[in-house]
Design an enzyme around this catalytic site. Structure first.
Site, PDB file in Angstrom:
ATOM      1  N   ASN A 183     -27.149  30.298   4.697  1.00 49.86           N
ATOM      2  CA  ASN A 183     -28.473  30.630   5.218  1.00 49.86           C
ATOM      3  C   ASN A 183     -29.475  29.510   4.953  1.00 49.86           C
ATOM      4  O   ASN A 183     -29.759  28.713   5.828  1.00 49.86           O
ATOM      5  CB  ASN A 183     -28.959  31.958   4.625  1.00 49.86           C
ATOM      6  CG  ASN A 183     -29.972  32.641   5.507  1.00 49.86           C
ATOM      7  OD1 ASN A 183     -30.829  32.002   6.103  1.00 49.86           O
ATOM      8  ND2 ASN A 183     -29.888  33.955   5.607  1.00 49.86           N
ATOM      9  N   ASP A 184     -29.998  29.434   3.758  1.00 49.80           N
ATOM     10  CA  ASP A 184     -31.062  28.466   3.461  1.00 49.80           C
ATOM     11  C   ASP A 184     -30.633  27.023   3.698  1.00 49.80           C
ATOM     12  O   ASP A 184     -31.441  26.193   4.114  1.00 49.80           O
ATOM     13  CB  ASP A 184     -31.530  28.622   2.013  1.00 49.80           C
ATOM     14  CG  ASP A 184     -32.094  30.009   1.742  1.00 49.80           C
ATOM     15  OD1 ASP A 184     -32.745  30.566   2.643  1.00 49.80           O
ATOM     16  OD2 ASP A 184     -31.873  30.538   0.638  1.00 49.80           O
ATOM     17  N   VAL A 185     -29.359  26.708   3.457  1.00 51.07           N
ATOM     18  CA  VAL A 185     -28.904  25.312   3.541  1.00 51.07           C
ATOM     19  C   VAL A 185     -28.754  24.831   4.977  1.00 51.07           C
ATOM     20  O   VAL A 185     -28.458  23.657   5.206  1.00 51.07           O
ATOM     21  CB  VAL A 185     -27.573  25.123   2.779  1.00 51.07           C
ATOM     22  CG1 VAL A 185     -27.754  25.428   1.309  1.00 51.07           C
ATOM     23  CG2 VAL A 185     -26.463  25.960   3.390  1.00 51.07           C
TER      24      VAL A 185
END
Length: 472
Positions: free
Chosen positions: A395-397
């Site tokens: 997700n965030d990466v």
């Protein structure tokens, strides 16, 4: 007294194997042999210590009161538990296990220091300072690692914060320093014992207070930091015991852990002080109002067909892959694509998963060849010329907000440039946010489609869909 020299030689050989093993661990190809070499070094170190206990008890007693039976029982219990838990733990539980094992190392260093302090074996200021510093750092590593374990395991699901928390933490830390200094200077045995007891209580409490406010997104960095703490504590206690093997092993682990912590913080575009003292990772943060576009979903068979007839595919594994235990099924799908002539690569982000190297370990468990696994800096430029990017549970990466949204808490964090691929498919169980608590702009992009479902089930459907396709 040749046996006394034999212990020193054993420690030197053990230290050499520790360093050699760590060097081998720098590459996935040689990591397994490195772990075995370091394990052999530890075996030699323990055997050397037992040699002194059994053959030279007068030397052992001059350093630390010992009980051979208790030492054997402790080794049997610790070794047995480690063997059982190591075989039993699932890949999703690996970060928690690493956090606990790391905490045990810090706790062991603190216990050595406690034994030295309570028996009054601190004849000079330098030795007392090293012993107490090791006690403080080891205690913080122990309780901090336990809190990290609880956060990773879902026992603590939110950061615990209150007004003025940093001032309280600073006061507790100063209190630990004052109590440690008072312990070193105390001349009366009873008074020194009471001060030492208070010192350890405050030091252990500081580890808890230091870790509770840190958000879940920062746990990989925190685990790495406490690993460095444990190494430093072991090195200091090795100095207190005049044990070269402990000093060398501790310094190697401490320096390696420090470098890894710095690299991981850099990978998140944040300083270590920001990790420890900011509110990043709080799920209350959101950038919903800035999102344009809409989320589109497709069936697993459609995504599989697109990848089967693509020329190139880059796969980005994330924690969702570990949760679903789908790494074996993923590699089966990859082999199908490769058999059809598709160029398949894996892209790894430094902080993907819940601990350093989590995704590398996951893929290694499935037998994925190392030569198709690439670090972020080596593969990012390839996304723009890639037909399909497949994101599994990350997700965030892969969130483009890190490049484009200056108001986002992850702005400036280096990411995998998945959104620049011609087509992106994301396997995800739902529309939940990542650990940073922000919406992923990738999911709303025109070239992105979601494939909802458990990664194991979705990849099983993909494998079946490719099998049913006529040969090209």
């Amino acid at each position: 007294m040749p046996l006394a020299y034999l212990e020193g030689l054993g420690g030197l050989l053990a230290a050499g194997l520790f360093i050699f093993g760590l060097k081998r661990m720098s590459s996935p190809v040689t990591a397994l042999s490195g772990i075995k070499a370091a394990g052999a070094g530890m075996l030699i170190a323990v055997a050397s210590a037992f040699l002194v206990l059994t053959r030279l008890p007068q030397v052992a007693e001059s350093r630390l009161p010992t009980n051979l039976a208790l030492a054997v029982i402790a080794l049997a219990l610790g070794g047995g538990w480690a063997l059982w838990s190591g075989r039993k733990v699932a890949m999703t539980g690996m970060p928690q296990m690493v956090a606990l094992y790391n905490g045990m190392g810090g706790g062991a260093a603190a216990a050595i220091a406690a034994a030295e302090i309570f028996r009054g074996a601190m004849p000079d200021t330098l030795l007392a300072g090293a012993t107490l510093a090791g006690a403080l750092i080891g205690s913080v590593s122990l309780t901090g690692s336990v809190i990290a374990w609880a956060k990773l395991d879902g026992k603590i699901d939110r950061p615990w914060r209150f007004a003025g928390q940093q001032y309280v933490n600073a006061a507790v830390f100063v209190a630990a320093l004052v109590l440690g200094g008072a312990t070193a200077l105390a001349s009366d045995g009873v008074q020194a014992t009471m001060l030492a007891g208070a010192f350890f209580i405050v030091a252990l409490a500081f580890g808890v207070l230091m870790t509770l406010p840190i958000g879940g997104a920062d746990m990989p960095v925190v685990i790495s930091l406490y690993n460095a703490f444990t190494g430093l504590a072991v090195a200091l206690e090795g100095y207190a015991l005049a044990n070269p093997a402990l000093m060398i092993a501790g310094m190697v682990v401490g320096s390696a852990g420090t470098l890894l912590t710095v690299l991981m913080a850099k990978a998140m575009n944040r300083s270590l002080t920001n990790v420890l003292f900011s509110n990043f990772g709080d799920v209350a943060v959101s950038t919903d109002s800035q999102i344009a576009g809409r989320i589109k979903s497709v069936e697993a068979s459609d995504a599989a067909t697109a990848m089967r007839y693509a020329a190139s595919v880059i796969i980005v594994p994330g924690y969702g892959l570990a949760v679903a235990q789908a790494q074996q099924k993923l590699y089966e799908f990859v082999k199908q694509l490769q058999a059809a002539g598709v160029d398949v690569k894996f892209a790894m982000h430094p902080v993907a998963g819940r601990m350093p190297g989590h995704m590398n370990v996951l893929l290694a468990e499935a037998g994925v060849p190392y030569d198709i696994i690439f670090d972020m800096e080596d593969i990012n430029d390839a996304f723009a010329s890639t037909d399909v990017a497949l994101v599994i549970g990350a997700n965030d990466v892969v969130n483009p907000a890190a490049r484009t949204d200056k108001s986002s808490p992850i702005y400036g964090m280096p990411i995998l440039d998945v959104d620049r691929a011609h087509q992106v498919y994301v396997i995800k169980r739902g529309q939940g946010k990542g650990y940073a608590g922000v919406e992923n702009l990738l999911f709303y992009a025109d070239n992105c489609n979601m494939v909802y479902g458990d990664a194991q089930a979705v990849l099983t459907q993909m494998v079946q869909s490719v099998k049913e396709l006529a040969p090209a």
